[in-house]
Design a protein around this motif. Structure first.
Motif, PDB file in Angstrom:
ATOM      1  N   THR A 123       4.550   0.573  -2.237  1.00 47.02           N
ATOM      2  CA  THR A 123       5.021  -0.585  -1.476  1.00 47.02           C
ATOM      3  C   THR A 123       5.311  -1.760  -2.403  1.00 47.02           C
ATOM      4  OG1 THR A 123       3.831   0.066   0.526  1.00 47.02           O
ATOM      5  CG2 THR A 123       4.406  -2.256   0.310  1.00 47.02           C
ATOM      6  N   TYR A 124       4.401  -1.993  -3.349  1.00 45.61           N
ATOM      7  CA  TYR A 124       4.592  -3.108  -4.266  1.00 45.61           C
ATOM      8  C   TYR A 124       5.737  -2.843  -5.239  1.00 45.61           C
ATOM      9  CZ  TYR A 124       3.960  -6.364  -8.074  1.00 45.61           C
ATOM     10  OH  TYR A 124       4.196  -7.317  -9.044  1.00 45.61           O
ATOM     11  N   VAL A 125       5.707  -1.703  -5.908  1.00 43.44           N
ATOM     12  CA  VAL A 125       6.690  -1.432  -6.967  1.00 43.44           C
ATOM     13  C   VAL A 125       8.092  -1.279  -6.387  1.00 43.44           C
ATOM     14  CG1 VAL A 125       7.367   0.184  -8.790  1.00 43.44           C
ATOM     15  CG2 VAL A 125       4.953  -0.426  -8.498  1.00 43.44           C
ATOM     16  N   ASP A 126       8.221  -0.556  -5.283  1.00 40.74           N
ATOM     17  CA  ASP A 126       9.551  -0.335  -4.712  1.00 40.74           C
ATOM     18  C   ASP A 126      10.178  -1.625  -4.212  1.00 40.74           C
ATOM     19  OD1 ASP A 126       9.224   2.326  -5.271  1.00 40.74           O
ATOM     20  OD2 ASP A 126       8.717   2.929  -3.219  1.00 40.74           O
ATOM     21  N   GLY A 127       9.363  -2.619  -3.923  1.00 36.06           N
ATOM     22  CA  GLY A 127       9.887  -3.891  -3.443  1.00 36.06           C
ATOM     23  C   GLY A 127      10.301  -4.859  -4.535  1.00 36.06           C
ATOM     24  N   LEU A 128      10.122  -4.493  -5.789  1.00 34.30           N
ATOM     25  CA  LEU A 128      10.472  -5.381  -6.896  1.00 34.30           C
ATOM     26  C   LEU A 128      11.978  -5.423  -7.114  1.00 34.30           C
ATOM     27  CD1 LEU A 128       7.702  -4.305  -9.435  1.00 34.30           C
ATOM     28  CD2 LEU A 128       7.805  -6.473  -8.172  1.00 34.30           C
TER      29      LEU A 128
END
Length: 459
Positions: free
Chosen positions: A376-381
């Motif tokens: 969730t965090y990485v894909d949203g960067l």
């Protein structure tokens, strides 16, 4: 060994009739790994981690500009004598034994490359071309940093060639416990050595050397991609076998960091992670709803503090993780290296590998980060800027004191101010030479002010 400082004494172990003239790798390599890691964690790890400000404050730190003779002398002595002196014996015996000991020779050569790299990153000019040959060079000259870094690249190439030419039958058996990184697995040593070569080339490029073709070539070799390839020394965690970060706390204060408030997050950690959604914020920082202690200040019950998840007895001592390599490739891709691949893909791979290391893959992990939270965090960067990549290189080097220091000196990101009461105009840039080396070796250069940039900073 009659001295732990002077380079000319290093070779005395080859000529003293009362000293050993050969080295069983299964006896010497564990000593080398142990001496290196113990010094790196206990002295560098606990005393210069506030120089790059990933920790708010530490004991007896040189961050205000003055480097003690004890700190510089102990590190210098271990690197040159305990590391390079013993590795040169192992290497000489392995070379004499021929291809059946190429595996031993390769491991010793790769460790020597890393040792010289760290020496020049701490002092800049150090003996390299005349080092370890006391018979011919009793007062070895100090080489420029570019020469030393090119020598590191040469040693990496030598180690890789030895691995490629190692005997598959009748080779010397390295016991798994003797090789604390990889248990004698040369395929992993080759990946590590290629990756170490890239680390050296990045410093050379930063200094202005024309190494783009060499970087392109090494990008085509197998480099670290998975945390299963990380190079680290494990700690058992019990008395006498625990990380020095916790050892200081239990020896002088109490049971753990969160209750005793010894190590706190530096301001850059708070600024980069607080409120970002990055899982490392919860993995690294306890009481993280409170303000950080501040630069050059110890935490207290009213501030955030570093978590017991990372200040623990069995925390491994990491030399290299794949996140470092991912983020070099992201930097290079953004700088026009087609062979580095996609800047965004490498950037996200580096962050994902770093979070997975701290929240899943690190031995003895206590707090966990789920795949769903990481994704969730990485894909949203968003696609990164160069400053984004530099900030992530800094975060990925957390608890790696020399590497984190290299990143802030090389990139100037994050922007760090000297601590209050500092005697220098910038953060610490270098160590001074130890007094015993100055006294024993007339070739030792004059010390310069500790805020003078090193060659690789290319200012």
């Amino acid at each position: 060994m009659s001295s732990i400082y002077s380079c000319d004494n290093t070779l005395d172990i080859n000529t003293d009739p009362l000293a050993a003239t050969s080295a069983d790798p299964n006896a010497v390599l564990p000593f080398v790994f142990g001496e290196y890691s113990a010094r790196k964690v206990s002295e560098l790890g606990t005393r210069i981690c506030d120089v790059s400000q990933y920790i708010s404050n530490t004991f007896n730190s040189p961050n205000r500009g003055a480097v003690s003779g004890t700190l510089s002398g102990n590190t210098w002595g271990v690197w040159y004598v305990s590391m390079l002196g013993n590795l040169s014996l192992v290497k000489a015996d392995a070379a004499a034994a021929g291809p059946t000991s190429n595996n031993v020779n390769a491991i010793a050569t790769a460790l020597m490359a890393n040792t010289f790299l760290e020496l020049t990153c701490i002092w800049e000019k150090v003996p390299y071309t005349e080092a370890l040959d006391g018979a011919n060079f009793p007062a070895p000259n100090f080489d420029d940093q570019e020469v030393v870094l090119n020598g590191v690249v040469d040693l990496c190439d030598e180690a890789i060639a030895l691995i490629d030419a190692h005997s598959t039958e009748g080779q010397f058996s390295i016991t798994p416990s003797s090789d604390m990184f990889y248990g004698g697995d040369l395929s992993k040593w080759k990946i590590f050595t290629n990756s170490l070569k890239l680390r050296a080339l990045m410093l050379l490029r930063s200094g202005g050397a024309n190494v783009d073709s060499q970087i392109t070539a090494v990008l085509g070799e197998e480099l670290m991609t998975s945390n299963s390839q990380a190079a680290f020394v494990p700690y058992a965690g019990g008395p006498g076998a625990q990380s020095a970060m916790l050892g200081i706390i239990t020896a002088f204060f109490g049971p753990d960091n969160e209750s005793q408030n010894i190590f706190g997050p530096g301001d850059p950690i708070d600024e980069l992670l607080n409120g970002s959604g990055d899982p490392r914020w919860d993995l690294w920082v306890a009481r993280n709803d409170l303000d950080p202690p501040g630069n050059d200040v110890f935490p207290d019950p009213e501030t955030s503090v570093l978590s017991n998840n990372i200040i623990r007895g069995d925390l491994p001592d990491v030399l290299m993780n794949p996140s470092e390599i991912d983020l070099y490739k992201a930097e290079l891709a953004l700088d026009g290296f087609a062979s580095a691949g996609s800047a965004e893909t490498n950037y996200k791979n580096g962050i994902r590998n770093s979070i997975k290391w701290w929240g899943q893959d690190i031995p003895g992990v206590l707090a966990l980060a789920t795949d769903a939270d990481i994704d969730t965090y990485v894909d949203g960067l968003s696609a990164p800027t160069m400053d984004d990549i530099y900030n992530q290189q800094y975060l990925a080097a957390f608890n790696q004191p020399v590497l984190a220091w290299n990143h802030v000196r090389r990139n100037k990101i994050p922007v760090l101010s000297p601590p209050p009461g500092s005697s220098i105009s910038t953060i610490l840039k270098r160590f001074t030479y130890p007094p015993d080396e100055i006294g024993n070796n007339p070739s030792t250069p004059a010390n310069v002010q500790t805020d003078v940039p090193m060659w690789f900073e290319n200012l």
